[in-house]
Design a protein around this motif. Structure first.
Motif, PDB file in Angstrom:
ATOM      1  N   VAL A  46      -7.921  -6.736  -7.007  1.00 15.52           N
ATOM      2  CA  VAL A  46      -7.923  -7.115  -5.593  1.00 15.52           C
ATOM      3  C   VAL A  46      -6.625  -6.647  -4.930  1.00 15.52           C
ATOM      4  N   ILE A  47      -5.518  -6.855  -5.613  1.00 11.97           N
ATOM      5  CA  ILE A  47      -4.230  -6.398  -5.078  1.00 11.97           C
ATOM      6  C   ILE A  47      -4.209  -4.871  -4.996  1.00 11.97           C
ATOM      7  N   ASP A  48      -4.671  -4.222  -6.046  1.00  8.69           N
ATOM      8  CA  ASP A  48      -4.747  -2.759  -6.094  1.00  8.69           C
ATOM      9  C   ASP A  48      -5.601  -2.237  -4.934  1.00  8.69           C
ATOM     10  N   TYR A  49      -6.807  -2.758  -4.791  1.00 12.10           N
ATOM     11  CA  TYR A  49      -7.753  -2.284  -3.776  1.00 12.10           C
ATOM     12  C   TYR A  49      -7.229  -2.553  -2.361  1.00 12.10           C
ATOM     13  N   GLY A  50      -6.697  -3.760  -2.144  1.00 12.19           N
ATOM     14  CA  GLY A  50      -6.161  -4.097  -0.817  1.00 12.19           C
ATOM     15  C   GLY A  50      -4.983  -3.222  -0.443  1.00 12.19           C
ATOM     16  N   LEU A  51      -4.104  -2.972  -1.403  1.00 15.53           N
ATOM     17  CA  LEU A  51      -2.951  -2.114  -1.147  1.00 15.53           C
ATOM     18  C   LEU A  51      -3.390  -0.676  -0.895  1.00 15.53           C
ATOM     19  N   MET A  52      -4.422  -0.209  -1.623  1.00 11.44           N
ATOM     20  CA  MET A  52      -4.944   1.142  -1.414  1.00 11.44           C
ATOM     21  C   MET A  52      -5.424   1.293   0.038  1.00 11.44           C
ATOM     22  N   ILE A  53      -6.169   0.315   0.520  1.00 16.40           N
ATOM     23  CA  ILE A  53      -6.680   0.388   1.893  1.00 16.40           C
ATOM     24  C   ILE A  53      -5.525   0.333   2.896  1.00 16.40           C
ATOM     25  N   LEU A  54      -4.560  -0.552   2.660  1.00 15.28           N
ATOM     26  CA  LEU A  54      -3.399  -0.648   3.541  1.00 15.28           C
ATOM     27  C   LEU A  54      -2.645   0.686   3.612  1.00 15.28           C
ATOM     28  N   LEU A  55      -2.370   1.261   2.462  1.00 13.44           N
ATOM     29  CA  LEU A  55      -1.622   2.525   2.431  1.00 13.44           C
ATOM     30  C   LEU A  55      -2.406   3.676   3.064  1.00 13.44           C
ATOM     31  N   THR A  56      -3.732   3.671   2.881  1.00 11.26           N
ATOM     32  CA  THR A  56      -4.559   4.754   3.424  1.00 11.26           C
ATOM     33  C   THR A  56      -4.803   4.581   4.921  1.00 11.26           C
ATOM     34  N   GLU A  57      -5.202   3.386   5.314  1.00  6.31           N
ATOM     35  CA  GLU A  57      -5.596   3.156   6.708  1.00  6.31           C
ATOM     36  C   GLU A  57      -4.411   2.943   7.649  1.00  6.31           C
ATOM     37  N   VAL A  58      -3.404   2.210   7.212  1.00  3.85           N
ATOM     38  CA  VAL A  58      -2.273   1.896   8.087  1.00  3.85           C
ATOM     39  C   VAL A  58      -1.166   2.939   7.973  1.00  3.85           C
ATOM     40  N   PHE A  59      -0.828   3.312   6.728  1.00  3.27           N
ATOM     41  CA  PHE A  59       0.266   4.258   6.533  1.00  3.27           C
ATOM     42  C   PHE A  59      -0.202   5.709   6.421  1.00  3.27           C
ATOM     43  N   LYS A  60      -1.521   5.910   6.498  1.00  2.00           N
ATOM     44  CA  LYS A  60      -2.143   7.236   6.572  1.00  2.00           C
ATOM     45  C   LYS A  60      -1.852   8.142   5.372  1.00  2.00           C
ATOM     46  N   LEU A  61      -1.673   7.549   4.188  1.00  5.17           N
ATOM     47  CA  LEU A  61      -1.555   8.354   2.975  1.00  5.17           C
ATOM     48  C   LEU A  61      -2.943   8.799   2.538  1.00  5.17           C
ATOM     49  N   HIS A  62      -3.048   9.926   1.876  1.00  9.52           N
ATOM     50  CA  HIS A  62      -4.328  10.338   1.303  1.00  9.52           C
ATOM     51  C   HIS A  62      -4.706   9.312   0.247  1.00  9.52           C
ATOM     52  N   PHE A  63      -5.995   8.999   0.148  1.00 10.16           N
ATOM     53  CA  PHE A  63      -6.407   7.932  -0.761  1.00 10.16           C
ATOM     54  C   PHE A  63      -6.021   8.193  -2.213  1.00 10.16           C
ATOM     55  N   PHE A  72      -9.590  -8.706 -12.182  1.00 10.25           N
ATOM     56  CA  PHE A  72      -9.971  -9.008 -10.800  1.00 10.25           C
ATOM     57  C   PHE A  72      -8.737  -9.231  -9.931  1.00 10.25           C
ATOM     58  N   VAL A  73      -7.794 -10.036 -10.421  1.00  3.75           N
ATOM     59  CA  VAL A  73      -6.577 -10.310  -9.654  1.00  3.75           C
ATOM     60  C   VAL A  73      -5.803  -9.010  -9.422  1.00  3.75           C
TER      61      VAL A  73
END
Length: 141
Positions: free
Chosen positions: A22-39, A18-19
């Motif tokens: 959560v870090i993995d999932y949050g970073l995935m969203i940050l990289l995809t949504e903010v830095f515009k990387l493909h998911f 879980f720990v």
């Protein structure tokens, strides 16, 4: 019948997952949504970071496998890296299938995929292969 220790170990492993998750999932969203990387690329990067955290928690808290031998940790790291490579591949492919075939948002597809990969792939391999100790090899839990 379940052994208390097995249930406790399973629950600890879920906390570690879980720990790291959560870090993995949050970073995935940050990289995809903010830095515009493909998911798919975001999952690769975030999965690596989450894996490092997960490995550390599993090694020192869940399986208490703190052997000081560098060859032992090297073996564990190698095995864990193979599990992570398989896990990230399954998560990327599964998320892509949910998004392309079923038109499900990548964030939801990732959560669905993660549940299958975590319980059916990661946990059994981490417990019975990566952190298996010699004394556990003769005992079936």
């Amino acid at each position: 019948m379940f052994k208390k220790k097995s249930v406790y170990t399973f629950l600890q492993a879920q906390v570690a997952a879980f720990v790291g998750g959560v870090i993995d999932y949050g970073l995935m969203i940050l990289l995809t949504e903010v830095f515009k990387l493909h998911f798919a690329f975001s999952i690769l990067i975030s999965g690596t970071v989450g894996a490092i955290i997960n490995f550390s928690i599993n090694r020192f808290w869940v399986f208490k496998n703190k052997s000081g031998y560098s060859s032992h940790i090297n073996s564990q790291l190698f095995k864990f890296a193979l599990v992570v490579l398989g896990s990230i591949s399954l998560k990327s492919f599964g998320t892509l299938v949910f998004q392309k075939v079923f038109q499900i948002d990548y964030k939801i597809g990732r959560l669905i995929t993660d549940s299958f990969v975590s319980y059916g792939f990661n946990y059994p391999l981490i417990k019975y292969w990566v952190f298996r100790t010699k004394e556990k090899q003769n005992v079936i839990e």
